[in-house]
Design a protein around this motif. Structure first.
Motif, PDB file in Angstrom:
ATOM      1  N   MET A 102       0.916  -0.943   0.048  1.00  0.00           N
ATOM      2  CA  MET A 102       0.412   0.432   0.139  1.00  0.00           C
ATOM      3  C   MET A 102       0.962   1.375   0.120  1.00  0.00           C
ATOM      4  O   MET A 102       0.940   2.384  -0.580  1.00  0.00           O
ATOM      5  CB  MET A 102      -0.868   0.103   1.270  1.00  0.00           C
ATOM      6  N   PHE A 103       1.971   1.426   0.783  1.00  0.00           N
ATOM      7  CA  PHE A 103       2.900   2.356   0.735  1.00  0.00           C
ATOM      8  C   PHE A 103       3.737   2.261  -0.746  1.00  0.00           C
ATOM      9  O   PHE A 103       3.306   4.079  -1.053  1.00  0.00           O
ATOM     10  CB  PHE A 103       4.074   2.066   1.946  1.00  0.00           C
ATOM     11  N   ILE A 104       4.070   1.126  -1.253  1.00  0.00           N
ATOM     12  CA  ILE A 104       4.317   1.885  -1.861  1.00  0.00           C
ATOM     13  C   ILE A 104       3.582   1.939  -3.773  1.00  0.00           C
ATOM     14  O   ILE A 104       3.895   3.159  -4.294  1.00  0.00           O
ATOM     15  CB  ILE A 104       5.708   0.525  -3.053  1.00  0.00           C
ATOM     16  N   LEU A 105       2.321   1.646  -3.667  1.00  0.00           N
ATOM     17  CA  LEU A 105       1.323   2.422  -4.399  1.00  0.00           C
ATOM     18  C   LEU A 105       0.497   3.595  -3.942  1.00  0.00           C
ATOM     19  O   LEU A 105       0.545   4.289  -5.487  1.00  0.00           O
ATOM     20  CB  LEU A 105      -0.088   1.211  -4.552  1.00  0.00           C
ATOM     21  N   PHE A 106       0.830   3.906  -3.310  1.00  0.00           N
ATOM     22  CA  PHE A 106      -0.235   5.507  -2.624  1.00  0.00           C
ATOM     23  C   PHE A 106       1.386   5.993  -3.252  1.00  0.00           C
ATOM     24  O   PHE A 106       1.026   7.445  -3.778  1.00  0.00           O
ATOM     25  CB  PHE A 106      -0.154   5.313  -1.197  1.00  0.00           C
ATOM     26  N   ALA A 107       2.127   5.916  -2.724  1.00  0.00           N
ATOM     27  CA  ALA A 107       3.444   6.676  -3.181  1.00  0.00           C
ATOM     28  C   ALA A 107       3.847   6.973  -4.446  1.00  0.00           C
ATOM     29  O   ALA A 107       3.352   7.717  -5.564  1.00  0.00           O
ATOM     30  CB  ALA A 107       5.091   6.467  -2.639  1.00  0.00           C
ATOM     31  N   ASN A 108       3.941   5.332  -5.758  1.00  0.00           N
ATOM     32  CA  ASN A 108       2.929   6.313  -7.325  1.00  0.00           C
ATOM     33  C   ASN A 108       2.457   6.370  -7.568  1.00  0.00           C
ATOM     34  O   ASN A 108       2.507   7.459  -8.175  1.00  0.00           O
ATOM     35  CB  ASN A 108       3.333   4.309  -6.868  1.00  0.00           C
ATOM     36  N   MET A 109       1.409   6.795  -6.961  1.00  0.00           N
ATOM     37  CA  MET A 109       0.125   7.192  -7.620  1.00  0.00           C
ATOM     38  C   MET A 109       0.026   8.643  -7.410  1.00  0.00           C
ATOM     39  O   MET A 109      -0.400   9.975  -7.981  1.00  0.00           O
ATOM     40  CB  MET A 109      -0.839   6.670  -6.996  1.00  0.00           C
ATOM     41  N   PHE A 110       0.349   9.167  -5.515  1.00  0.00           N
ATOM     42  CA  PHE A 110       0.661  10.754  -5.337  1.00  0.00           C
ATOM     43  C   PHE A 110       2.057  11.479  -6.593  1.00  0.00           C
ATOM     44  O   PHE A 110       1.521  12.363  -6.481  1.00  0.00           O
ATOM     45  CB  PHE A 110       1.063  10.695  -4.293  1.00  0.00           C
TER      46      PHE A 110
END
Length: 252
Positions: A102-110
């Motif tokens: 979730m951290f990598i996904l949200f960081a990528n999307m942000f």
């Protein structure tokens, strides 16, 4: 005021988006511990994940709504990934793998938001996550199997004469896991965002008459970057599950 750009100069610096900016200078025992734009977006990602999960499951409706369905889908996606790669023994590590995904996904999307900062486009961030994963898995393997964990580097069925060479190759392969894990994520994020910035510069340079082509490419490429952002989070998480399986079940 910034100096005017030279004639013919590229209007958008594609590498400027990766600049680390100190927002709150802090020095501790002679070390620079400043709060930067990178740290701010990490905090933003963690905050967004926390708000999303807490808000989504607060109602716990029998018939889930849109947000609860998204949270449950995320949960089941990572749980199935972990179960398929590690079996039931890997389930205690679900919170770690889920948080990592979730951290990598949200960081990528942000990082796709205008005027944002892509945390995962910096090798130091991805390498820190990778070394933490591989280091933790190594300690887990040693704790669970003791010296028997080193059987991981001794493939079965290899002729005795080739065993020293194969063992050295296996050890080198294991030691390079943090590098390959971190570079894969870092390189994809860096390349994609640089491409978007370059074509944004082309759209500005060509103006209203000729800028539509790079602008159309940007729109299509942004959709591809959304897919890449998800895939890179998935690849990082599933490789973590595979490496975790090596620590839980020493076989080759």
């Amino acid at each position: 005021m910034a100096a005017p750009a030279e004639p013919g100069a590229f209007p958008v610096d594609p590498m400027h988006q990766y600049e680390i900016v100190r927002l709150l200078p802090i020095e501790l025992f002679g070390f620079d511990a400043s709060f930067t734009n990178s740290a701010m977006w990490m905090v933003a990602a963690i905050t967004a994940i926390s708000v999303f999960m807490i808000f989504s499951v607060s109602s716990r409706a029998l018939v889930p709504g849109r947000w609860q369905s998204m949270a449950e889908l995320s949960y089941e996606f990572v749980a199935n990934m972990l179960r398929q790669n590690t079996g039931n023994e890997g389930q205690p590590f679900f919170p770690f793998v889920f948080s990592l995904f979730m951290f990598i996904l949200f960081a990528n999307m942000f990082g796709l938001l205008p005027y944002s900062f892509t945390v995962t486009s910096h090798i130091i961030v991805t390498f820190a996550m990778a070394i933490f994963v591989i280091g933790g898995i190594t300690l887990l393997g040693l704790y669970k199997h003791g010296l028997g964990w080193f059987r991981l580097f001794v493939p079965s069925g290899v002729p005795i004469i080739l065993l020293p060479l194969i063992t050295i190759i296996e050890m080198i392969s294991y030691l390079t896991r943090p590098l390959s894990l971190s570079v894969r994520l870092f390189a994809n994020m860096l390349a994609g965002h640089t491409m978007l910035k370059v074509f944004a510069g082309f759209a500005i340079m060509l103006g209203a008459w000729g800028g539509w082509a790079p602008l159309a490419f940007m729109v299509a490429f942004t959709g591809l970057e959304v897919l890449v952002a998800f895939l890179q989070a998935y690849v990082f998480a599933i490789l973590t599950c595979i490496y975790l399986n090596d620590a839980l079940h020493v076989h080759h």
